[in-house]
Design an enzyme around this catalytic site. Sequence first.
Site, PDB file in Angstrom:
ATOM      1  N   GLU A 100     -15.853  -7.513 -11.184  1.00  0.00           N
ATOM      2  CA  GLU A 100     -15.768  -6.837  -9.889  1.00  0.00           C
ATOM      3  C   GLU A 100     -14.329  -6.442  -9.565  1.00  0.00           C
ATOM      4  O   GLU A 100     -14.080  -5.357  -9.047  1.00  0.00           O
ATOM      5  CB  GLU A 100     -16.333  -7.732  -8.772  1.00  0.00           C
ATOM      6  N   ASP A 140     -26.968  -3.183 -16.959  1.00  0.00           N
ATOM      7  CA  ASP A 140     -26.845  -1.740 -16.684  1.00  0.00           C
ATOM      8  C   ASP A 140     -25.598  -1.062 -17.246  1.00  0.00           C
ATOM      9  O   ASP A 140     -25.667  -0.163 -18.083  1.00  0.00           O
ATOM     10  CB  ASP A 140     -26.955  -1.476 -15.173  1.00  0.00           C
ATOM     11  N   THR A 168     -17.434   2.583 -13.527  1.00  0.00           N
ATOM     12  CA  THR A 168     -18.724   2.278 -12.923  1.00  0.00           C
ATOM     13  C   THR A 168     -18.627   2.053 -11.419  1.00  0.00           C
ATOM     14  O   THR A 168     -19.630   1.864 -10.738  1.00  0.00           O
ATOM     15  CB  THR A 168     -19.389   1.075 -13.639  1.00  0.00           C
TER      16      THR A 168
HETATM   17  C1  DMJ Z   1     -20.979  -1.192  -7.891  1.00  0.00           C
HETATM   18  O1  DMJ Z   1     -20.080  -2.209  -7.785  1.00  0.00           O
HETATM   19  C2  DMJ Z   1     -20.960  -0.611  -9.260  1.00  0.00           C
HETATM   20  O2  DMJ Z   1     -21.562   0.616  -9.243  1.00  0.00           O
HETATM   21  C3  DMJ Z   1     -21.633  -1.475 -10.257  1.00  0.00           C
HETATM   22  O3  DMJ Z   1     -21.697  -0.858 -11.504  1.00  0.00           O
HETATM   23  C4  DMJ Z   1     -23.023  -1.787  -9.813  1.00  0.00           C
HETATM   24  N1  DMJ Z   1     -23.052  -2.284  -8.496  1.00  0.00           N
HETATM   25  C5  DMJ Z   1     -22.323  -1.627  -7.455  1.00  0.00           C
HETATM   26  C6  DMJ Z   1     -23.045  -0.491  -6.798  1.00  0.00           C
HETATM   27  O4  DMJ Z   1     -24.368  -0.618  -6.678  1.00  0.00           O
END
Ligand code: DMJ
Length: 842
Positions: free
Chosen positions: A304, A437, A662
């Site tokens: 994160e 994912d 991401t």
């Molecule tokens: C974000 O922190 C990022 O997109 C991560 O890849 C997945 N979760 C959240 C958004 O949903």
Amino acid sequence: MYSGAAAAAGPPRRDFISVTLGPEEAVGVGGYNNSKAWRRRSCWRKWKQLSRLQRSVILFLFAFLAVCGVISYTSMGEAWKSITNKSLDDQRTEEEIPRLKLANPAVLPAPQKADANHGDYPELSLQKPPKPPHVRRGPSNLQIKAPRRDTRLKTQHNTMRAVEELVEADKVEKTEKSIISWRGAVIEPDQSTESPSSKIMEPEKPSSVEAEAQKEPVPINERQLAVIEAFRHAWKGYKDFAWGHDELKPLSKSYSEWFGLGLTLIDALDTMWILGLKEEFEEARKWVANDLVFDKNVDVNLFESTIRILGGLLSTYHLSGDSLFLEKAKDIGNRLMPAFKTPSKIPYSDVNIGRGTAHPPRWTSDSTVAEVTSIQLEFRELSRLTGDEKFQKAVDEVMKHVHTLSGKNDGLVPMFINTNSGQFTHLGVYTLGARADSYYEYLLKQWIQGGKKENELLEDYMRAIEGVKKHLLQRSEPKKLTFVGELAHGHFSAKMDHLVCFLPGTLALGAHNGLAAEHMKLAETLIETCYQMYAQVETGLSPEIVHFNLHAQKGHKDVEIKPADRHNLLRPETVESLFYMYRFTGDKKYQDWGWEILQNFNRYTRVPTGGYTSINNVQNPSNPEPRDKMESFFLGETLKYMFLLFSDDIDLINLDKYIFNTEAHPLPIWPKHVLVQVAAHSAHLVSPSVVGLKRPKSTWSAALRPCANTQTHQVVVQTLVWECVFLNNDQEVIKQTPEGNWVPSVARGSMSRVPVQQSLCDLLHSVLQHPPCHPNAGSHVPAVGHRTAAFPLHPTTSGHSAKHHDRHREGGVAPPSLSPLGHCRHHSSPVRLHGTVLPTVP
Ligand code: DMJ
């Protein structure tokens, strides 16, 4: 008229031409005769009647005229050619530069007609539809914006220059092109993309084309204005009640802490930049400069904090060119490194950034697969910017290791990996949702980031998509929506997380980058499903998880929602994919779908006093049950993707130049260069005037910016600083050893990588057109896997150059092998160089 008199006067004098007409030849006697035979005979007779002198003069005149004719034809041809070329160039200014191919011309479907569906949302019809799109298709570097009058001339000049450079780049590319084929997909790697191993020292200004891209004002349409308004509203809540804290609690008008690092503020920085919110950006920058401190005894989650903080700082650095953000990125990057100190080198999930310790969660020594494989874009970029390889090495090792692991199912990975053994755990469960994912997302994105050369990444990605098709795709009833379910020990579950909605965008991005056309088809069907996850719900907002009906039942929709899953966290994935789909197809229905979603966020999640909130119940429009939390990704991702979705300017974060991490932080696709790293060796090549040596370091490092507009020609001079300093005779930085070798006296990483300035680029460009050569050139192509191969040049006139060269060879660089451009000719240019050529690593 002469005939009778001349005949009577005896033999004709030589200086007259005597013509005797026979009766059959006389006009009026035999009539006019213009037959070929007659004319030929007549001419021949006349020629024979001429004296030798007359004939010689005539022949000479003919010869002279012929020579003149040839000469003037050639020069006129050149002139004509240049006129033609010029007019072509003029046209290209407004169209596109040829010579580069469309990345994927066959894949993209023709844009469909807009399918605006405003019927259910009366207030939508009040909005003026945005202007027709000017979506320009194809790689951005083919696109030249229609120049404004005052910039037209300059643009034309640049265009011509760009054409020249592309021609040159083309030459380089042709020599080293390799094709990868994957089940019908033919991919041409971007050969000249900067190798991960070649690092650029941090510049003071934006390191690539970003600043250029931001120069032209972005035309804002009404939907974009609505996004700006939404952002401002969210920002107001954060500023009033949560300033400097991680997340806003908009209902209780307070905040929550996760890492205590101003998460929302950092996540939102580049969004503000992109939305053009200058004041807000400046205010936030001040907080970063004065209040953001990483030296804190706090545990942070590696993934994160990497995607939100490191990613946010890096992208903001790239967009703004402000080195403050790079400094902060380096700081957090270094503090996260202890996570990799594990027996398997698979990182721990948590790091104490103040103490420099790391650990797994209390209940297990496992890490989440998505987490350990979705930090690569950021750490690789950090290495590229700092010249410090350790960041990239750490994350590359993880990818290489995961590549070799058993326990996959047709490319699908389990959700956990053990930090001691390095093996997957909890085998047999496969999902594209939570915990797995972004593994798939980052396979593709790393491949693109690095210039489509790292084939293991591509292999794993392609295999995984095959796995998805084989094991996880199903169709729902009654609407037959294609969705991605889950597999647990051989049992299919029709459950799909909202998180999975990143997939259509990723598939489309892959197709845009040359992967199979069927990926685009799949993307189109999946984005429809993701949209239905919103449209079939009472609030028009998707729940966190849906279950699809596999069998038609009267009165049932495709989408079923379980009570525990009906929350909405303001997540971005569907909007993200809509953005990619619109960018690549130009189909306005994707904009319209995104617009509906924004309206519903405004209806059900907007808090009047500022901010937006997650909700607990997407099925209850009269009481969606606000959760009192605004996730940082709402500003970092959701609103950013909305704004980009509504834009018709493909240069607003051009997808051929940037790759989004991401968390929606755009990072540059590594700039291309000419595959040659050159160290300059003589005073006349790197003169103080070229590199600005006389100026103090702070000034000349700013002057040493990358070659403007030369993505294809970004030359990196690794040892330039050595030479500059040597020429400056600065014994602080470079010294001579007792053996007479010149060596740096400070750590190399801190000073040896400098993007060259324009004038030096020009010089190197001309040198590269006449590449220095080596006797063995062409006789040996470096083995696959070599990152660099050295080629020595002609012996230099200056003694220290040879020593310098030796030093490089002793430094473990591969033996001399080939000329950088694949052909080689001796030349006696005064320029003396040595350097390395970066061959393709297939
Ligand atoms: C974000 O922190 C990022 O997109 C991560 O890849 C997945 N979760 C959240 C958004 O949903």
